[in-house]
Every structure is written in structure tokens, then in C-alpha cells.
Design a protein around this motif. Sequence first.
Motif, PDB file in Angstrom:
ATOM      1  N   VAL A 164       0.874  -1.168   0.000  1.00  0.00           N
ATOM      2  CA  VAL A 164       0.000   0.000   0.000  1.00  0.00           C
ATOM      3  C   VAL A 164       0.915   1.221   0.000  1.00  0.00           C
ATOM      4  CG1 VAL A 164      -1.930  -1.143   1.169  1.00  0.00           C
ATOM      5  CG2 VAL A 164      -0.169  -0.034   2.528  1.00  0.00           C
ATOM      6  N   GLU A 165       0.345   2.410   0.115  1.00  0.00           N
ATOM      7  CA  GLU A 165       1.122   3.634  -0.063  1.00  0.00           C
ATOM      8  C   GLU A 165       2.362   3.700   0.819  1.00  0.00           C
ATOM      9  OE1 GLU A 165       0.544   8.504   0.074  1.00  0.00           O
ATOM     10  OE2 GLU A 165      -1.109   7.171   0.580  1.00  0.00           O
ATOM     11  N   ASN A 166       2.245   3.306   2.078  1.00  0.00           N
ATOM     12  CA  ASN A 166       3.363   3.454   3.009  1.00  0.00           C
ATOM     13  C   ASN A 166       3.968   2.132   3.481  1.00  0.00           C
ATOM     14  OD1 ASN A 166       1.399   5.976   3.654  1.00  0.00           O
ATOM     15  ND2 ASN A 166       3.538   6.558   3.888  1.00  0.00           N
ATOM     16  N   LEU A 167       3.462   1.016   2.996  1.00  0.00           N
ATOM     17  CA  LEU A 167       3.903  -0.288   3.482  1.00  0.00           C
ATOM     18  C   LEU A 167       4.423  -1.128   2.328  1.00  0.00           C
ATOM     19  CD1 LEU A 167       4.026  -2.059   6.076  1.00  0.00           C
ATOM     20  CD2 LEU A 167       1.829  -3.029   5.351  1.00  0.00           C
ATOM     21  N   SER A 168       5.607  -1.717   2.521  1.00  0.00           N
ATOM     22  CA  SER A 168       6.193  -2.566   1.487  1.00  0.00           C
ATOM     23  C   SER A 168       6.767  -3.820   2.117  1.00  0.00           C
ATOM     24  CB  SER A 168       7.293  -1.808   0.724  1.00  0.00           C
ATOM     25  OG  SER A 168       8.296  -1.348   1.613  1.00  0.00           O
ATOM     26  N   GLY A 169       6.815  -4.871   1.319  1.00  0.00           N
ATOM     27  CA  GLY A 169       7.405  -6.132   1.740  1.00  0.00           C
ATOM     28  C   GLY A 169       8.650  -6.414   0.916  1.00  0.00           C
ATOM     29  N   LYS A 170       9.577  -7.215   1.485  1.00  0.00           N
ATOM     30  CA  LYS A 170      10.822  -7.478   0.770  1.00  0.00           C
ATOM     31  C   LYS A 170      11.305  -8.893   1.024  1.00  0.00           C
ATOM     32  CE  LYS A 170      14.165  -6.000   4.314  1.00  0.00           C
ATOM     33  NZ  LYS A 170      15.362  -5.161   4.565  1.00  0.00           N
ATOM     34  N   ILE A 171      12.133  -9.365   0.093  1.00  0.00           N
ATOM     35  CA  ILE A 171      12.906 -10.591   0.271  1.00  0.00           C
ATOM     36  C   ILE A 171      14.345 -10.249  -0.100  1.00  0.00           C
ATOM     37  CG2 ILE A 171      12.290 -11.423  -2.043  1.00  0.00           C
ATOM     38  CD1 ILE A 171      12.515 -14.286  -0.871  1.00  0.00           C
ATOM     39  N   GLU A 172      15.303 -10.762   0.689  1.00  0.00           N
ATOM     40  CA  GLU A 172      16.688 -10.290   0.535  1.00  0.00           C
ATOM     41  C   GLU A 172      17.679 -11.397   0.871  1.00  0.00           C
ATOM     42  OE1 GLU A 172      17.542  -6.281   2.123  1.00  0.00           O
ATOM     43  OE2 GLU A 172      19.134  -7.238   3.276  1.00  0.00           O
ATOM     44  N   TYR A 173      18.769 -11.453   0.088  1.00  0.00           N
ATOM     45  CA  TYR A 173      19.902 -12.332   0.384  1.00  0.00           C
ATOM     46  C   TYR A 173      21.107 -11.456   0.721  1.00  0.00           C
ATOM     47  CZ  TYR A 173      24.170 -14.952  -0.350  1.00  0.00           C
ATOM     48  OH  TYR A 173      25.412 -15.485  -0.180  1.00  0.00           O
ATOM     49  N   ASP A 174      21.841 -11.842   1.778  1.00  0.00           N
ATOM     50  CA  ASP A 174      23.032 -11.098   2.173  1.00  0.00           C
ATOM     51  C   ASP A 174      24.191 -12.053   2.440  1.00  0.00           C
ATOM     52  OD1 ASP A 174      21.991  -8.301   2.363  1.00  0.00           O
ATOM     53  OD2 ASP A 174      20.676  -9.227   3.854  1.00  0.00           O
ATOM     54  N   PHE A 175      25.376 -11.607   2.057  1.00  0.00           N
ATOM     55  CA  PHE A 175      26.618 -12.332   2.334  1.00  0.00           C
ATOM     56  C   PHE A 175      27.483 -11.450   3.224  1.00  0.00           C
ATOM     57  CE2 PHE A 175      31.145 -12.821   1.259  1.00  0.00           C
ATOM     58  CZ  PHE A 175      31.345 -14.123   1.690  1.00  0.00           C
ATOM     59  N   TYR A 176      27.990 -12.034   4.309  1.00  0.00           N
ATOM     60  CA  TYR A 176      28.850 -11.323   5.243  1.00  0.00           C
ATOM     61  C   TYR A 176      30.218 -11.998   5.265  1.00  0.00           C
ATOM     62  CZ  TYR A 176      24.457  -9.464   7.204  1.00  0.00           C
ATOM     63  OH  TYR A 176      23.237  -8.863   7.380  1.00  0.00           O
ATOM     64  N   ASP A 177      31.274 -11.198   5.206  1.00  0.00           N
ATOM     65  CA  ASP A 177      32.639 -11.721   5.271  1.00  0.00           C
ATOM     66  C   ASP A 177      33.342 -11.065   6.456  1.00  0.00           C
ATOM     67  OD1 ASP A 177      35.311 -12.442   4.947  1.00  0.00           O
ATOM     68  OD2 ASP A 177      35.175 -12.407   2.768  1.00  0.00           O
ATOM     69  N   PHE A 178      33.737 -11.882   7.433  1.00  0.00           N
ATOM     70  CA  PHE A 178      34.426 -11.378   8.617  1.00  0.00           C
ATOM     71  C   PHE A 178      35.908 -11.746   8.643  1.00  0.00           C
ATOM     72  CE2 PHE A 178      29.939 -11.703   9.752  1.00  0.00           C
ATOM     73  CZ  PHE A 178      29.703 -10.418  10.213  1.00  0.00           C
ATOM     74  N   GLY A 179      36.409 -12.314   7.551  1.00  0.00           N
ATOM     75  CA  GLY A 179      37.827 -12.615   7.449  1.00  0.00           C
ATOM     76  C   GLY A 179      38.289 -13.631   8.476  1.00  0.00           C
ATOM     77  N   SER A 180      39.592 -13.610   8.783  1.00  0.00           N
ATOM     78  CA  SER A 180      40.198 -14.526   9.760  1.00  0.00           C
ATOM     79  C   SER A 180      40.674 -13.751  10.983  1.00  0.00           C
ATOM     80  CB  SER A 180      41.376 -15.271   9.144  1.00  0.00           C
ATOM     81  OG  SER A 180      40.958 -16.120   8.105  1.00  0.00           O
ATOM     82  N   ARG A 181      40.580 -14.399  12.134  1.00  0.00           N
ATOM     83  CA  ARG A 181      41.060 -13.785  13.370  1.00  0.00           C
ATOM     84  C   ARG A 181      41.642 -14.860  14.276  1.00  0.00           C
ATOM     85  NH1 ARG A 181      38.226  -8.716  16.381  1.00  0.00           N
ATOM     86  NH2 ARG A 181      39.895  -8.304  17.855  1.00  0.00           N
TER      87      ARG A 181
END
Length: 257
Positions: free
Chosen positions: A205-222
Motif C-alpha cells: 500500500v502507499e506506506n507499506l512494502s514487503g521485501k525478500i533479501e539475500y546477504d553475504f557477510y565476510d568477517f575474514g580470519s582472526r
Amino acid sequence: MKKLATGVIAVALIGTPAFAADMAVPATSYYPKLPPAIYDWTGIYVGGHIGGGMLVDSVSQNGVSPGGFNLTGTGNLRPAGVIGGAQVGANYEFVPWVIGVEASWTDSAISGNTLIGTTSAAFPQERFTSQAEWFAALTGRVGYAANDWLFYGKAGGAWMNVRYTEDILTAASPTVAPGVTAVTQVITDNRTGFTVGVGIEFGLVENLSGKIEYDFYDFGSRNYNFNAITPVSVNSNLHTIIVGLNYRFNWSGGPKP
């Protein structure tokens, strides 16, 4: 009198078509044409999300174990779990492009462990556990708007709070059952890295939206100095898929051409 009546009737008959023509159909101005609907992505928004994530950790020894618990190989973990959290951001649309920024925080139930062999005869295995407590991101977004559909990419900085546990396990003996925890050490840390992602958002609707999302996170080595057991290096990546809702506060009155 007869002539007068005939004249009146003639005048009436002559005037009737003109009066009927005047009353026939209202002018087209009575039926205004509505402009096509244009979805406006500009504004500040808040929302929530839920989904699943998979942590990919690779654990290898980094230094000599003071207790002689040297690892015979590398441990690989791929635990998965439910995630959920909130986001806040802002968009600005100049048709058909949308740019913005977003901050998100996500709670995590991702936890898992793996067994790694050691060189100790009395304690032949180490159990390494990785637990992602929460993670957060601050990203920029760039998208293409097809009216009420928004296709976007994002990238930015990321943080993850983790809890790592090393357990040394006993070997079988006449007095001790195999696999009993003999020594435990826990380290918690805030990892830093980067994230990239893609998503699709749809205006409900005017002010409401839905989403689907893929994310990749890289934290390296520690490196982590488990000084009571085995010092290790942990390489961490995270994959997530989420669905969410955003409520947007429009301020502009319409997208900019």
C-alpha cells in the motif's frame, strides 16, 4: 383563435430540438481522467525481518598448544538457525533510480560444533563450537524502481558478536567414559567485516512494502589464544535469506523525475 393556437404549437415544435440538444449529454469536464498511479519510494522507513542464516567457519591451529593438544586437521562448521531483527533507513527516488542508507540489527540462533582430532592419546578429540549471538550492518543501497517494484543491491560494514568454545574430550579408559569434557575454555568477541546483498521490495500500500533479501557477510580470519587448550585461527562467513516489512514516512509528495 385557431391561427394563434397553430402559431404556438409551431413555435413549441421548432424550439423543442434545440432544448433537447442542450440537455443531451453532460460535457466531458464532468468526467475527469485520473492520472496513473506512481509509487513513491522516497522517505524514512522502519521495519522488521525474519529468516534463516548459515555460518561458515573454518578453524585451524595457530601456534603450539601449551597442554599438548595440537590439532591433527582443520575443523569446518556450517551451522544454520533462525534469525530476526529490525531495520531503519531512508530512500530518495529520482525516477527510475532509488538511493538510500540502511542500518539493521539481527538476533541469531545460529550455533553448531565440530570434532577435531588431537595428538594427545589421553584426550584425542577437541570439540569446537561456534555461536553467532547477533550481527549488525550499516549499508548503502542503490535500486531500480519499476513503479511499485524495487530491485536493489546493497553493501557496507558489518559486525558480529560471537561465542567460541573449545572442549577437550577424554579417550575411553577403564575409569573414564569416552567423550567426556575434561577442559573447557570460552572466548567471546565482536567481529568486524563487510556485507553485500541483493533484494526485491514490493509496495503493498502507499506506506507499506514487503521485501525478500539475500546477504553475504565476510568477517575474514582472526586469531584466538585459547591458552588453556589450543590457539586457533577462525575464518568466518555468513549467508542469510530474510523476508521483511517496511513502513515508510513520505515527505516529498511524489517521486522526482
